[in-house]
Design an enzyme around this catalytic site. Structure first.
Site, PDB file in Angstrom:
ATOM      1  CB  SER A 159      22.319  -9.768  22.466  1.00 43.56           C
ATOM      2  OG  SER A 159      23.201  -8.785  21.975  1.00 43.56           O
ATOM      3  CG  ASP A 265      23.843  -4.132  27.984  1.00 35.89           C
ATOM      4  OD1 ASP A 265      24.260  -3.588  26.950  1.00 35.89           O
ATOM      5  OD2 ASP A 265      23.090  -5.133  27.967  1.00 35.89           O
ATOM      6  CG  HIS A 295      25.178  -7.293  26.241  1.00 35.73           C
ATOM      7  ND1 HIS A 295      23.940  -6.747  25.967  1.00 35.73           N
ATOM      8  CD2 HIS A 295      25.444  -8.142  25.215  1.00 35.73           C
ATOM      9  CE1 HIS A 295      23.483  -7.243  24.838  1.00 35.73           C
ATOM     10  NE2 HIS A 295      24.367  -8.099  24.357  1.00 35.73           N
TER      11      HIS A 295
END
Length: 324
Positions: A159, A265, A295
């Site tokens: 991320s 995501d 995600h």
């Protein structure tokens, strides 16, 4: 949801148990509370820490770092991964992905150095990138003290941590750090952002769909979450230092790269398009994609797909190391 896309049965079952859909929204304070709460709530479902993993705490300037290595380490020097945690530049700490760093070191002959970079919005870009580069320099200078090989260093993160892993590697490859430009030998970027949604290169715009497809009613992060992270860190539409996909001229300098993406995501196509762009530039790339999942789903150890993800990621890292 577009078309007939479906979440995995295990994800739907988990949401039923939770009684709703978790998504990270709100102020920095609210996001940190939610992120910390998630980490604490699942901690009891993880196995106890492996006693064979040696962990040491250090401070680099004002930046805390944590070094993970196996107690079974021989005199042979092993590759070093510089780890950047996730949390949208706003949340996360050395503790939030301690589980991930421990498992990597348990399963791969490597040292992991986790860098507790400064958070937004109190610290705007490029503070996070500067801290990662400082962590790299310290690790390079002190590598042999923890059986690390300074000639075999790689970046790893998910991320926002994936963003920083890519951006730190780019800075070093461009000669914009105090390290040799060839220092970074590999990148593991898990569900990273690589493009600003308002500044996607024209040739990729038709493939940049996830930001809109996964804008709302999506677990973990959605369009609001992505926009808030960029705004809080002051990453504008032209910030190629953070969003490396927007600087194709540097792509040929990247080392072998492993990228993971998830179907549900908003950053899905960032990773997919970046993998394609790097390959077009001649970079060796491997990737993994997870249909039916959101995600950073692997934060939740009760999902059976989490073990699958870890196996794939370990294999991807071993491939990166084999290229050194």
């Amino acid at each position: 949801m577009a078309g007939n896309r479906e979440y995995t049965a295990s994800w739907l079952e988990l949401e039923a148990q939770l009684g709703g859909r978790l998504v990270v929204h709100g102020s920095a304070k609210e996001q940190r509370a939610l992120f910390t709460g998630l980490v604490k709530s699942v901690a009891a479902q993880r196995p106890p820490p492996n006693e064979n993993i040696q962990v040491s705490e250090h401070t680099v300037g004002a930046i805390p770092v944590r070094v993970y290595r196996s107690k079974d380490a021989t005199d042979e020097l092993v590759p070093i991964g510089i780890f950047a945690h996730g949390g949208g530049f706003v949340a996360g700490s050395l503790d939030s992905e301690d589980f991930f760093c421990r498992e990597v070191v348990e399963r791969v002959q490597t040292v992991i150095v986790s860098v507790d970079y400064r958070l937004a919005p109190e610290n705007k870009a490029p503070a996070q990138l500067e801290d990662m580069l400082q962590g790299f320099q310290w690790t390079h200078d002190n590598a042999t003290s923890f059986n690390g090989d300074a000639n075999k260093m790689y970046t790893i993160g998910a991320s926002a941590g994936g963003v920083l892993s890519l951006s730190a590697a780019r800075q070093i490859a461009l000669g914009r750090s105090t390290l040799p430009s060839t220092t970074i030998k590999g990148i593991v970027a898990l569900v990273p952002q690589a493009y600003h949604p308002q500044n996607v290169p024209e040739k990729y715009k038709s493939d940049f769909l996830a930001y809109h497809e996964n804008a709302t009613n999506i677990p973990m992060i959605d369009k609001i979450s992505v926009d808030a992270a960029l705004e809080m860190a002051s990453v504008d539409t032209n910030n190629v230092d953070y969003l490396v996909g927007m600087d194709p001229g540097s792509h040929k300098l990247f080392p072998p790269t492993y990228i993971a993406t998830c179907e549900f995501d908003p950053l899905r196509d960032d990773g997919k398009i970046l993998a394609r762009a790097l390959q077009e530039a001649g970079v060796s790339v491997r990737s993994a994609h997870y249909d039916g999942l959101p995600h950073c789903f692997w934060f939740l150890p009760m999902l059976h797909e989490t073990a699958v993800f870890m196996n794939h990621t370990i294999d991807g890292l071993k491939w990166i190391i084999s290229q050194m």
